[in-house]
Design a protein around this motif. Structure first.
Motif, PDB file in Angstrom:
ATOM      1  N   LEU A 173       0.710  -1.252   0.109  1.00 38.27           N
ATOM      2  CA  LEU A 173      -0.003  -0.067   0.020  1.00 38.27           C
ATOM      3  C   LEU A 173       0.877   1.188  -0.058  1.00 38.27           C
ATOM      4  N   ALA A 174       1.997   1.156   0.793  1.00 41.16           N
ATOM      5  CA  ALA A 174       2.996   2.229   0.890  1.00 41.16           C
ATOM      6  C   ALA A 174       3.391   2.565  -0.727  1.00 41.16           C
ATOM      7  N   MET A 175       3.844   1.642  -1.353  1.00 42.74           N
ATOM      8  CA  MET A 175       4.453   1.704  -2.520  1.00 42.74           C
ATOM      9  C   MET A 175       3.353   2.297  -3.712  1.00 42.74           C
ATOM     10  N   LYS A 176       2.197   2.130  -3.382  1.00 44.18           N
ATOM     11  CA  LYS A 176       1.116   2.491  -4.128  1.00 44.18           C
ATOM     12  C   LYS A 176       0.770   4.062  -3.985  1.00 44.18           C
ATOM     13  N   GLY A 177       1.358   4.597  -2.587  1.00 45.77           N
ATOM     14  CA  GLY A 177       1.255   5.994  -2.437  1.00 45.77           C
ATOM     15  C   GLY A 177       0.050   6.344  -1.504  1.00 45.77           C
ATOM     16  N   ILE A 178      -0.325   5.284  -0.785  1.00 45.85           N
ATOM     17  CA  ILE A 178      -1.474   5.333   0.351  1.00 45.85           C
ATOM     18  C   ILE A 178      -0.477   6.251   1.494  1.00 45.85           C
ATOM     19  N   PRO A 179      -1.055   7.207   2.027  1.00 41.25           N
ATOM     20  CA  PRO A 179      -0.426   7.954   3.026  1.00 41.25           C
ATOM     21  C   PRO A 179       0.145   6.973   4.266  1.00 41.25           C
ATOM     22  N   ALA A 180       1.413   7.285   4.578  1.00 43.02           N
ATOM     23  CA  ALA A 180       1.959   6.623   5.632  1.00 43.02           C
ATOM     24  C   ALA A 180       1.245   6.489   7.099  1.00 43.02           C
ATOM     25  N   PRO A 181       0.591   7.401   7.596  1.00 42.25           N
ATOM     26  CA  PRO A 181      -0.298   7.081   8.850  1.00 42.25           C
ATOM     27  C   PRO A 181      -1.371   5.983   8.600  1.00 42.25           C
ATOM     28  N   VAL A 182      -1.697   5.866   7.406  1.00 47.32           N
ATOM     29  CA  VAL A 182      -2.967   4.987   7.176  1.00 47.32           C
ATOM     30  C   VAL A 182      -2.210   3.558   7.190  1.00 47.32           C
ATOM     31  N   CYS A 183      -0.898   3.342   6.338  1.00 49.75           N
ATOM     32  CA  CYS A 183      -0.372   2.106   6.108  1.00 49.75           C
ATOM     33  C   CYS A 183       0.066   1.693   7.579  1.00 49.75           C
ATOM     34  N   THR A 184       0.401   2.519   8.468  1.00 47.82           N
ATOM     35  CA  THR A 184       0.924   1.971   9.702  1.00 47.82           C
ATOM     36  C   THR A 184      -0.282   1.670  10.663  1.00 47.82           C
ATOM     37  N   GLN A 185      -1.518   2.219  10.555  1.00 46.40           N
ATOM     38  CA  GLN A 185      -2.458   1.845  11.163  1.00 46.40           C
ATOM     39  C   GLN A 185      -3.176   0.418  10.853  1.00 46.40           C
ATOM     40  N   ILE A 186      -3.109   0.232   9.334  1.00 44.68           N
ATOM     41  CA  ILE A 186      -3.655  -0.917   8.847  1.00 44.68           C
ATOM     42  C   ILE A 186      -2.711  -2.059   9.423  1.00 44.68           C
ATOM     43  N   LYS A 187      -1.175  -1.778   9.441  1.00 47.07           N
ATOM     44  CA  LYS A 187      -0.266  -2.736   9.819  1.00 47.07           C
ATOM     45  C   LYS A 187      -0.418  -3.300  11.277  1.00 47.07           C
ATOM     46  N   TYR A 188      -0.919  -2.276  12.195  1.00 44.80           N
ATOM     47  CA  TYR A 188      -0.988  -2.568  13.413  1.00 44.80           C
ATOM     48  C   TYR A 188      -2.562  -3.020  13.839  1.00 44.80           C
ATOM     49  N   LEU A 189      -3.474  -2.766  13.055  1.00 44.42           N
ATOM     50  CA  LEU A 189      -4.907  -3.254  13.227  1.00 44.42           C
ATOM     51  C   LEU A 189      -4.570  -4.738  12.769  1.00 44.42           C
ATOM     52  N   GLN A 190      -3.808  -5.083  11.833  1.00 42.78           N
ATOM     53  CA  GLN A 190      -3.841  -6.425  11.598  1.00 42.78           C
ATOM     54  C   GLN A 190      -3.298  -7.124  12.648  1.00 42.78           C
ATOM     55  N   LYS A 191      -2.269  -6.535  13.515  1.00 42.77           N
ATOM     56  CA  LYS A 191      -1.589  -7.580  14.465  1.00 42.77           C
ATOM     57  C   LYS A 191      -2.756  -7.373  15.647  1.00 42.77           C
ATOM     58  N   CYS A 192      -3.586  -6.307  15.838  1.00 42.56           N
ATOM     59  CA  CYS A 192      -4.638  -6.630  16.851  1.00 42.56           C
ATOM     60  C   CYS A 192      -5.684  -7.858  16.762  1.00 42.56           C
ATOM     61  N   LYS A 193      -5.613  -8.184  15.357  1.00 42.44           N
ATOM     62  CA  LYS A 193      -6.695  -9.457  15.097  1.00 42.44           C
ATOM     63  C   LYS A 193      -6.496 -10.464  16.271  1.00 42.44           C
ATOM     64  N   HIS A 194      -5.401 -10.868  16.527  1.00 42.95           N
ATOM     65  CA  HIS A 194      -5.199 -11.898  17.503  1.00 42.95           C
ATOM     66  C   HIS A 194      -4.939 -11.362  19.022  1.00 42.95           C
ATOM     67  N   LYS A 195      -4.125 -10.289  19.049  1.00 38.77           N
ATOM     68  CA  LYS A 195      -3.767  -9.748  20.427  1.00 38.77           C
ATOM     69  C   LYS A 195      -4.692  -9.162  21.030  1.00 38.77           C
ATOM     70  N   LEU A 196      -5.644  -8.153  20.279  1.00 34.47           N
ATOM     71  CA  LEU A 196      -6.698  -7.257  20.876  1.00 34.47           C
ATOM     72  C   LEU A 196      -7.681  -7.184  19.852  1.00 34.47           C
ATOM     73  N   PRO A 197      -8.600  -8.122  19.646  1.00 33.60           N
ATOM     74  CA  PRO A 197      -9.471  -8.428  18.670  1.00 33.60           C
ATOM     75  C   PRO A 197     -10.592  -7.249  18.650  1.00 33.60           C
ATOM     76  N   LEU A 198     -11.051  -6.749  19.869  1.00 31.53           N
ATOM     77  CA  LEU A 198     -11.946  -5.619  19.802  1.00 31.53           C
ATOM     78  C   LEU A 198     -11.500  -4.372  19.320  1.00 31.53           C
ATOM     79  N   TYR A 199      -9.998  -4.290  19.415  1.00 25.70           N
ATOM     80  CA  TYR A 199      -9.567  -3.025  18.823  1.00 25.70           C
ATOM     81  C   TYR A 199      -9.584  -3.064  17.268  1.00 25.70           C
ATOM     82  N   TYR A 200      -9.252  -4.433  16.702  1.00 26.23           N
ATOM     83  CA  TYR A 200      -9.245  -4.249  15.381  1.00 26.23           C
ATOM     84  C   TYR A 200     -10.945  -4.121  14.971  1.00 26.23           C
ATOM     85  N   THR A 201     -12.008  -4.942  15.510  1.00 22.39           N
ATOM     86  CA  THR A 201     -13.183  -5.045  15.213  1.00 22.39           C
ATOM     87  C   THR A 201     -13.749  -3.289  15.246  1.00 22.39           C
ATOM     88  N   HIS A 202     -13.468  -2.645  16.175  1.00 15.63           N
ATOM     89  CA  HIS A 202     -13.893  -1.306  16.402  1.00 15.63           C
ATOM     90  C   HIS A 202     -12.943  -0.123  15.710  1.00 15.63           C
TER      91      HIS A 202
END
Length: 394
Positions: free
Chosen positions: A30-59
């Motif tokens: 996504l970063a290579m496609k030009g998606i803003p860095a803050p968005v890419c970072t959020q997607i990266k860590y929301l994906q990590k939240c799926k297992h560790k903090l599922p409610l944070y991912y869902t919301h």
């Protein structure tokens, strides 16, 4: 760290739409496609939240990377049984612990010294639909010094274990400095709970907080990985010392309690060959807390056992029901003598095997080379201290 400008952007409809549209995609692409860095970072860590903090991912909560790394997992937080009227979380961070406490306390005050993280916590608690958490932007020392309210049922503190240069583990090196605040914290609370690194020594925890009240040191593991030490002090109780072990496996929580003063010694012994029928590898939390002999004597009192202390392995003639760890039937046991072992392996037709090493001086690759074993799952071999075991998982 997230800046206020990035936080404002992440709350915009543009950023939220981008996150929702690309939530399952690879952040680097996504970063290579030009998606803003803050968005890419959020997607990266929301994906990590799926297992560790599922409610944070869902919301679709806003995730600060550094806070995420130190945050308790939802599984760990859910095992905490403290409750009452008021809880103060002095180190809010991402807020996972405060979120759990909000289910068990009438009111929670979450203190966060960083203004951006405090703002993020307020946003996230609103997204999560929690209304009984008050977020206070202040440092722990200043908040405690100025507090003049009711006695607090529970004060929870998870000191930051990173400074500008590296990770730290001693309480005096963490922020806030728990030891300098200890006397005041004990006076203000009925229960004081301090989270320590899983690398922190259990006996050192007992030494540091000696004579503070009803003291319990809890070792917590999730799926056989030690995650944290919790030091709990009931300030209104007479002085006692307890070891507590909490193990979480596939969401199932089991708790074990031991009197520290009666803790059993970890003495190595190997019984005669005819007595070894089962090999037990307890959950890592028992090894970390040095309570394996206590586990056997308290929870499995009718079972005769021997203990390989360096390896953390129990040998028995009986298979204990509901053992908190892995259980193997012993098919063969012999001293580690390569020639004899190779002859046995040849007679059994074992060429490939899963190799487990516990308290054994050689690396797995070295042992495989010496014994002529290839990687595979045709058999399970355990090398513990100076002993060879051919076992079958149960």
């Amino acid at each position: 760290m997230i800046t206020f400008e990035e936080l404002a952007y992440l709350q915009s409809s543009e950023a939220q739409e981008l996150i929702e549209k690309h939530i399952e995609e690879e952040p680097l692409r996504l970063a290579m496609k030009g998606i803003p860095a803050p968005v890419c970072t959020q997607i990266k860590y929301l994906q990590k939240c799926k297992h560790k903090l599922p409610l944070y991912y869902t919301h679709r909560c806003i995730i600060s990377p550094l806070s995420f790394e130190q945050s308790s997992s939802a599984a760990s937080a859910s095992s905490r049984e403290y409750g009452g009227e008021l809880c103060v979380d002095l180190t809010c961070g991402l807020g996972c612990d405060a979120l759990h406490f909000a289910k068990r306390f009438k009111r929670v005050i979450a203190v966060e010294r960083d203004p951006v993280l405090a703002a993020i916590a307020k946003i996230n608690f609103a997204r999560l639909g929690v209304g009984n958490i008050e977020v206070v932007n202040d440092d722990a020392e200043h908040f405690i010094a100025g507090y003049n309210g009711e006695k607090i049922d529970c004060i929870y503190i998870d000191p930051a274990r990173r400074n500008a240069e590296k990770k730290v583990f001693l309480f005096q090196d963490c922020s806030p400095d728990v030891m300098s605040m200890l006397s005041l914290l004990c006076k203000m609370s009925r229960t004081l709970v301090i989270k320590a690194s899983p690398l922190f020594d259990v006996d050192e925890a007992f030494r540091l907080f000696d004579k503070c009240g009803g003291l319990a040191v809890e070792t917590l593991s999730v799926d056989d990985e030690c995650k944290e030490l919790l030091i709990s002090i009931e300030t209104d109780r007479e002085y006692t010392k307890r070891s507590k072990v909490t193990i979480i496996r596939k969401g199932d929580i089991r708790k074990f309690f031991f009197n520290f003063e009666e803790r059993k010694a970890m003495v190595s012994a190997i019984p005669g060959n005819d007595a070894v029928k089962y090999l037990l590898i307890p959950d890592v939390a028992f090894y970390k807390s040095r309570t394996i002999p206590d586990l056997m004597s308290c929870y499995f009192p009718g079972i005769e056992y021997s203990f390989l202390a360096e390896a953390g392995i129990v040998l028995t003639a009986d298979n204990p029901d509901c053992f908190p760890g892995k259980v193997y039937a012993v098919l063969a046991e012999m001293p580690y003598k390569p020639k004899r072992i190779k002859a046995y392996l040849k007679s059994e037709g074992i060429v490939r095997a899963t190799l487990l090493k516990r308290g054994f001086p050689l690396q797995p690759g070295q042992a495989r080379k010496i014994l002529g074993l290839k990687e595979g799952d045709d058999a399970v071999i355990v090398l513990a201290e100076n002993t060879f075991f051919h076992v079958n998982p149960l």
